[in-house]
Enzyme design. Structure first.
Site, PDB file in Angstrom:
ATOM      1  N   GLY A  42      25.364  12.003 -32.535  1.00 16.11           N
ATOM      2  CA  GLY A  42      24.176  12.762 -33.151  1.00 16.11           C
ATOM      3  C   GLY A  42      24.524  13.659 -34.237  1.00 16.11           C
ATOM      4  N   GLU A  98      27.133  20.388 -33.563  1.00 17.69           N
ATOM      5  CA  GLU A  98      26.297  19.600 -32.847  1.00 17.69           C
ATOM      6  C   GLU A  98      24.975  19.342 -33.467  1.00 17.69           C
ATOM      7  OE1 GLU A  98      25.854  17.730 -30.609  1.00 17.69           O
ATOM      8  OE2 GLU A  98      25.724  18.484 -28.491  1.00 17.69           O
ATOM      9  N   ASP A 102      19.616  21.466 -26.204  1.00 17.93           N
ATOM     10  CA  ASP A 102      18.552  21.313 -25.623  1.00 17.93           C
ATOM     11  C   ASP A 102      18.706  22.044 -24.503  1.00 17.93           C
ATOM     12  OD1 ASP A 102      15.918  19.791 -25.078  1.00 17.93           O
ATOM     13  OD2 ASP A 102      17.135  18.546 -23.684  1.00 17.93           O
ATOM     14  N   THR A 106      25.700  20.827 -22.857  1.00 14.08           N
ATOM     15  CA  THR A 106      26.570  19.964 -23.500  1.00 14.08           C
ATOM     16  C   THR A 106      27.702  21.108 -23.982  1.00 14.08           C
ATOM     17  OG1 THR A 106      25.146  18.210 -23.698  1.00 14.08           O
ATOM     18  CG2 THR A 106      27.177  18.235 -25.065  1.00 14.08           C
ATOM     19  N   LYS A 130      16.202  23.979 -29.204  1.00 11.58           N
ATOM     20  CA  LYS A 130      14.877  23.860 -28.417  1.00 11.58           C
ATOM     21  C   LYS A 130      14.919  25.109 -27.325  1.00 11.58           C
ATOM     22  CE  LYS A 130      14.174  19.139 -28.194  1.00 11.58           C
ATOM     23  NZ  LYS A 130      14.164  17.779 -27.369  1.00 11.58           N
ATOM     24  N   ASP A 158      18.839   9.987 -32.325  1.00 10.14           N
ATOM     25  CA  ASP A 158      18.166   8.843 -31.873  1.00 10.14           C
ATOM     26  C   ASP A 158      17.420   9.124 -30.700  1.00 10.14           C
ATOM     27  OD1 ASP A 158      20.131   9.423 -30.059  1.00 10.14           O
ATOM     28  OD2 ASP A 158      20.000   7.249 -29.328  1.00 10.14           O
TER      29      ASP A 158
END
Ligand code: IMP
Ligand code: MG
Length: 177
Positions: A42, A98, A102, A106, A130, A158
């Protein structure tokens, strides 16, 4: 193919990446070393735009972690490193790059992992955050944009490997999934 609606335009992203690069230049001006570690896949577009705007010397590494399944509702597998850095990062200043934070799992996992190598510093740079979805807090040292709890695609992000190379960030409506 129908294209999903714009949440952040190319111009907005570009202006913010300029600002982030300037902040990073300031923070690492005297640091002597800097390794940008991009989290695949990403972050690849964000990292390449960001790195080309930096004036401080830096090198680039990539890592890969296990990620979500095709559907947003299939929540993350336990986070797992599936590709490690090529060169030792001991005695370096590490900046994890990154695409989006979220739940935070991670990036929190990666920060712990890299801190265990005992580098000079470990900071994080994420394009998107977020906050409504936070489950694990992690310091976001450099942050591009705070966004609502929607699924976003484009500029590296994606949905089931689609839309990754849209030049802007779009909000993917449920009917396009
Ligand atoms: P976290 O561990 O829950 O913070 O998830 C981070 C990872 O989930 C990101 O690096 C993305 O790969 C993926 N992800 C989370 N939200 C989105 C989204 O809206 N679009 C695309 N990928 C996302
Ligand atoms: Mg990611």
């Amino acid at each position: 193919m129908d294209l999903p609606p714009v949440l952040l335009s190319q111009d907005e992203i570009s202006a913010r990446v300029d600002e982030l690069a300037a902040e990073i230049d300031r923070v690492y001006a005297e640091a002597g070393s800097l390794v940008l570690i991009g989290v695949l896949k990403g972050s690849f577009i964000f990292l390449s735009d960001l790195a080309r705007r930096l004036t401080v010397p830096h090198r680039i590494e990539f890592i890969a972690v296990s990620s979500y399944g095709a559907k947003e509702s299939e929540v993350a597998d336990p986070v797992r490193l599936i590709m490690d850095v090529r060169h030792a990062i001991d005695d370096e200043n590490v900046l994890l790059v990154e695409d989006i934070v979220d739940t935070g799992h991670t990036l929190a996992y990666l920060k712990r992992l890299f801190a265990a190598h005992d580098p000079r510093s470990v900071r994080t740079c994420t394009l998107l955050h977020k906050p409504d979805r936070t489950e694990e807090d992690v310091d976001l040292d450099f942050l591009g944009f705070t966004i609502p709890d929607v699924w976003v695609v484009g500029y590296g992000l994606d949905y089931a490997e689609r839309y990754r190379t849209l030049p802007y960030i779009a909000e993917l409506p449920p009917e396009m999934r």
